[in-house]
Structure formats: structure tokens, C-alpha cells
Design an enzyme around this catalytic site. Structure first.
Site, PDB file in Angstrom:
ATOM      1  CE  LYS A 224      -2.273   2.661   3.135  1.00 48.93           C
ATOM      2  NZ  LYS A 224      -2.193   3.916   2.400  1.00 48.93           N
ATOM      3  CD  GLU A 300      12.416   3.863   9.423  1.00 45.88           C
ATOM      4  OE1 GLU A 300      12.359   4.722  10.333  1.00 45.88           O
ATOM      5  OE2 GLU A 300      12.320   4.133   8.219  1.00 45.88           O
ATOM      6  CB  CYS A 334      12.104   8.605  10.273  1.00 46.20           C
ATOM      7  SG  CYS A 334      13.219   7.622   9.254  1.00 46.20           S
ATOM      8  CD  GLU A 431       9.292  11.788  13.506  1.00 44.43           C
ATOM      9  OE1 GLU A 431      10.218  11.296  12.835  1.00 44.43           O
ATOM     10  OE2 GLU A 431       8.232  11.179  13.754  1.00 44.43           O
TER      11      GLU A 431
END
Length: 533
Positions: A224, A300, A334, A431
Site C-alpha cells: 500500500k 521503522e 525520520c 518529532e
């Protein structure tokens, strides 16, 4: 990552983005030093056509079962590039059925490993041949600089696929001595149907990280895409038949998390999941996997990586690398070095140079040569970043430069630098996923280790020092999956990548990722009168 928000409203004016009276004098002056010329120009039209917008199931491009489509947007304008098929649970069922049949009955897992290797090599060759077209689609859909996509990312995709093509015929078990007259061997078998979900910040690169090891091991896949960035994956899907990949081996679905991602994660006929994205979504995926068939999951996830500048560091190099570590890909990484810890003896020098470098950063149309930074992915991400910038100002950090929208159209944000940042501020904890550099001061190694590790994340870290003992001390003390010493964001197909704590579980890339897609079976055979044991 997060679902796209299709907003038609104009952006909030810069005078409202920062609270009145909270902006620093330095921040106001710096804001006028940026050129907005690129942002007011008409967007450059990429020299590529969008030809593939349907789901790719069982070797064919097909409409969604519902007939629905949704727009994928140009981050430069917020306008639609194209309308793509909106997959849902029924389409996931079709794709999983195709992948299951290809695994159970098709030639792929029964093919020699050498033949699988040759197909992966042909796919890599085709992607290399179509480098420029793929890079244009990637830049158009994500807002990243075209030169970055064409010169760095697509070549990395090719390298990853060739790396795993090399592994395909080197996957094997062992012969194990046992206590008794038995022949014991282990078989490393493909796990089956893998469900994979990729993010919007590096769509095609993450596709290669996912499909490379899975295909090398002989698995079939339902992948996806992120709803924000489906175009490059569909372009590559069109190359699969030419590469020789059998029908049903790799199926690609575009759609939203709740209506396509969740059914994939919950599907009882999916044997393994792999996801790159936010930590919150990763938790949801783990829950769905556990509540269905307890399928194994590789994650991850997010990060808040420390970038540590010691007092003996080469300051000019550290400034440039810290800038790259944070601002690369519009800060949408990230592993971005988003907590810049600088020793108190060199803090002032570093800060002034970091601010000067941010002011020189060129922001504008990603198709204009020389621009280093394009727009953020969408309005939701833009608004999130601006909220964190307001939070930084309101919590007492000093806005040295940036903090505003760049131009009047598109999701552009000026490179932003904060000083006098404290560990308890949200900009030092969360983040942000945007072009916001936070610079913190430290006194000694024990202190910076404690502060760097005081995070729910543990993805990566950077260390800048000329002392090998300092480097070794920090490399072992930091609780992260990757430590870069006097460098940052060095990626290679052979270097594993993954995190500690809430940055995920398992490893991508390198030999380690093969384990994600293999089952180990022990086979024990009784021996009669063996000549030896």
C-alpha cells in the site's frame, strides 16, 4: 504517515502564525533576508505525463472495486496532479488473493533463486533506464527537489534492488550436529504473503527497502502506498511485466489508512507486515496484527535524533552537516538530526554560523535547478510545523530566523532556527518533521549522554569530535540504531537501519532484513548405523 488533508483555504498570514510580541528581533530581521522570487513564479511543468493511476492487481492495472478515485496533490500549489484509484477492503481482498495464489500455485517461490535474481536485476536496469521520468514524478508528488530525486534517490533504489538480487541465491540453512544418531538441517523458507505499507517522504526508496528482501526470499507482496504519493510506485508497476515478474507477485494499492491499510493489517491471509511511518500508526498496526492472526511485524518509526557537537569538533564541517541532517528533504526525515546539542565552549560560534547557513538556503520550486528546499508535503503537515514553531516561541526559545511561510502559495516554510532550547520544550521532544532546527547547549559528555537518551525515540544520532575516545564512548552510550561519526545520513544497501525504543522493531536493509521474510524450519531425520556423527 498521516492521511492527507485536502484544504482549500489560504494559509494563515505570517503575522498570525507567531503570537504578537513573542517574535524575537532577530527573527523579524531574518525573515526579510529570504528571497521569495521562486515562490511567486508560475510552477514549472514537469516533462512527464501521469499515465498510471489505477490499482495494480495480479499483473493488471484495474479500477477500484468501488469506482472511487481521490486526488494526489502538487505541494507547490495544493492543486490536483491527477486522480488515482481509491482502494478499500474489497481491493485488498483481491490483491491478497492474487498474492496468495502466486505464492501457493505460481512459479515465483518455486523458481530457482538465480532466476529470481535475474528478474530483480532486470527491474533495477529498467528503473535506471527510466530514472528521469521516475524522479520527475517523485519530485512532483512529494515536493522534494528534482535533482535530489534524480541524482540520489532513484539511483539508491537501483542499488538496493541490485544488492538484494545478489542475495537471492545465497540464502540457505545449516546442517546442525545433534546428540544422537540424527541428521539435522535447517531450512530457510519464504514466509508467504507480505503486506507492506510505505510512507510519503521517500516513497520509491522505501518501496525498494521493502520489496527487495521480500522478493529475494521468494515471497509475494501486497504493497500500500501513502495516499499522498502513489505516482512513482504505479510507474514502477508498469515495468514489472517487462522485467519478467510473474502475475500476482507484487500488487500495489493506493488508498487511505483506515479503509485500505487497516484491512491489509487485519487480513487473515497475510503472513507478515512491514511498515514505515509514524509511531502512533505503528502501534495501531501492531494491535491489528495481534488481533488477527498474530502475524509478525517489522516497524521503522519516528525519531528525535541527537546531533552532538563536541568542543574539539571542526565547527565549519559540523555546521554544514547539522544543517544537512535537519533540513534535508524539507526536514521530513525520520532520522533527522532534530536535537542539535552543542558544547558550551563553541555554542555561540556554532549558532551564528548555523543561522547564517539557514539564511543562505534556497527555497522554491523543486524543479528549478539549485533550489535546496521545496514545499512540505501537504496542508496538514504545514499546519503541524507552524504549530510547533508557535510553541517554541511561546515556551521561551529564541527564534533566530525563519518561522514563517515562504511566499504566498504552496506549502513552503522558511528554514527555521531556534536557540536557547530546553529539554522540556515540545520542539525538543516531539518529532516535528519539518525545517526547524533546535540548538541546545551542554557542558560535558555525561550530561549530553543522559539528555540525548532521555527520549522515547532511539533511531539515530550524529557525533562530531576529533577525539577517537570520545567518539567510541558516545557510540556505545547512545541508545540508538545508527550512530554517524563526523558524518550524517550515510545510507548504503549493506548498512542496516532501524531503531531502539519507540523508533520501531526489526531492521531494514542489509543482510539483517532478510530474516524479516524467512521462516526457519528444523528437519530431523533418524540415522541407522551412521558412519559418523
Amino acid at each position: 504517515m498521516a492521511a492527507r488533508v485536502f484544504a482549500s483555504r489560504f494559509f494563515t498570514s505570517s503575522s498570525r502564525l507567531l503570537s504578537k510580541g513573542k517574535r524575537s528581533h532577530l527573527g523579524r530581521i531574518a525573515a526579510y533576508k529570504y528571497s521569495t522570487a521562486a515562490a511567486v513564479e508560475e510552477p514549472i511543468k514537469p516533462a512527464v505525463n501521469v499515465e498510471h493511476t489505477k490499482l495494480f492487481i495480479n499483473g493488471q492495472f484495474v479500477d477500484a472495486a468501488s469506482g472511487k478515485t481521490f486526488p494526489t496533490l502538487d505541494p507547490r500549489t495544493g492543486e490536483a496532479i491527477a486522480h488515482v484509484a481509491e482502494g478499500d477492503a474489497e481491493d485488498i481482498n483481491r490483491a491478497v488473493a492474487a498474492a496468495r495464489k502466486a505464492f501457493d500455485e505460481g512459479p515465483w517461490p518455486k523458481m530457482t533463486a538465480y532466476e529470481r535474481s535475474k528478474i530483480l536485476l532486470r527491474l533495477a536496469d529498467l528503473i535506471e533506464k527510466h530514472n528521469d521520468q521516475i524522479a520527475m514524478l517523485e519530485a512532483w508528488d512529494t515536493g522534494k527537489p528534482y535533482e535530489q530525486a534524480a541524482k540520489i534517490e532513484v539511483p539508491m533504489v537501483v542499488r538496493v534492488l541490485r544488492y538484494y538480487a545478489g542475495w537471492a541465491d545465497k540464502i540457505h540453512g545449516m546442517t546442525v550436529p545433534a546428540d544422537g544418531p540424527y541428521h539435522v538441517q535447517t531450512l530457510h523458507e519464504p514466509i508467504g504473503v507480505a503486506g507492506q505499507i510505505i510512507p510519503w517522504n521517500f516513497p520509491l526508496l522505501m518501496l525498494s527497502w521493502k520489496i527487495g528482501p521480500a522478493l529475494a526470499c521468494g515471497n509475494t507482496i501486497v504493497l500500500k502506498t501513502a495516499e499522498q504519493t502513489p505516482l512513482s510506485a504505479f510507474y514502477v508497476a508498469n515495468l514489472l511485466q517487462e522485467a519478467g515478474l510473474p502475475e500476482g507477485v507484487l500488487n500495489i494499492i493506493s488508498g487511505f489508512g483506515a479503509t485500505a491499510g487497516a484491512p491489509l493489517c487485519s487480513h487473515m491471509d497475510v503472513d507478515k507486515l512491514a511498515f514505515t511511518g509514524s509511531t502512533d500508526t505503528g502501534k495501531t498496526i501492531l494491535t491489528l496484527a495481534a488481533k488477527s492472526n498474530l502475524k509478525p511485524v517489522t516497524l521503522e518509526l519516528g525519531g528525535k535524533s541527537p546531533f552532538i557537537v563536541c568542543e574539539d569538533a571542526d565547527i565549519d564541517t559540523a555546521v554544514e552537516q547539522a544543517h544537512f541532517a535537519l533540513f534535508f528533504n524539507q526536514g521530513q526525515c525520520c532520522c533527522a538530526g532534530s536535537r542539535t546539542f552543542v558544547h558550551e565552549k563553541v555554542y555561540d560560534e556554532f549558532l551564528e554560523k548555523a543561522k547564517a547557513r539557514a539564511l543562505k538556503r534556497t527555497v522554491g520550486d523543486p524543479f528549478k535547478s539549485g533550489n535546496e528546499q521545496g514545499p512540505q508535503i501537504d496542508s496538514k503537515q504545514f499546519d503541524k510545523i507552524m504549530k510547533y514553531i508557535r510553541s517554541g516561541v511561546e515556551s521561551g526559545a529564541t527564534l533566530e530566523t525563519g518561522g514563517e511561510q515562504h511566499g504566498k502559495k504552496g506549502y513552503y516554510i522558511k528554514p527555521t532556527v531556534f536557540s536557547k532550547v530546553k529539554d522540556d520544550m515540545l520542539i525538543a521532544q516531539d518529532e516535528i518533521f519539518g525545517p526547524v532546527q533546535t540548538i541546545l547547549k551542554f557542558k560535558d559528555l555525561n550530561e549530553v549522554v543522559q539528555r540525548a537518551n532521555n527520549s522515547r525515540y532511539g533511531l539515530a544520532a550524529g557525533v562530531f569530535t576529533q577525539n577517537i575516545d570520545t567518539a567510541n564512548t558516545l557510540a556505545r552510550a547512545l541508545k540508538v540504531g545508527t550512530v554517524w561519526i563526523n558524518c550524517f545520513d550515510v545510507f548504503d544497501a549493506a548498512i542496516p537501519f532501524g531503531g531502539y525504543k519507540m523508533s520501531g522493531q526489526g531492521r531494514e536493509k542489509a543482510e539483517y532484513s532478510l530474516k524479516n521474510y524467512l521462516q526457519v524450519k528444523a528437519v530431523v531425520t533418524s540415522l541407522k548405523n551412521p558412519a559418523w556423527l
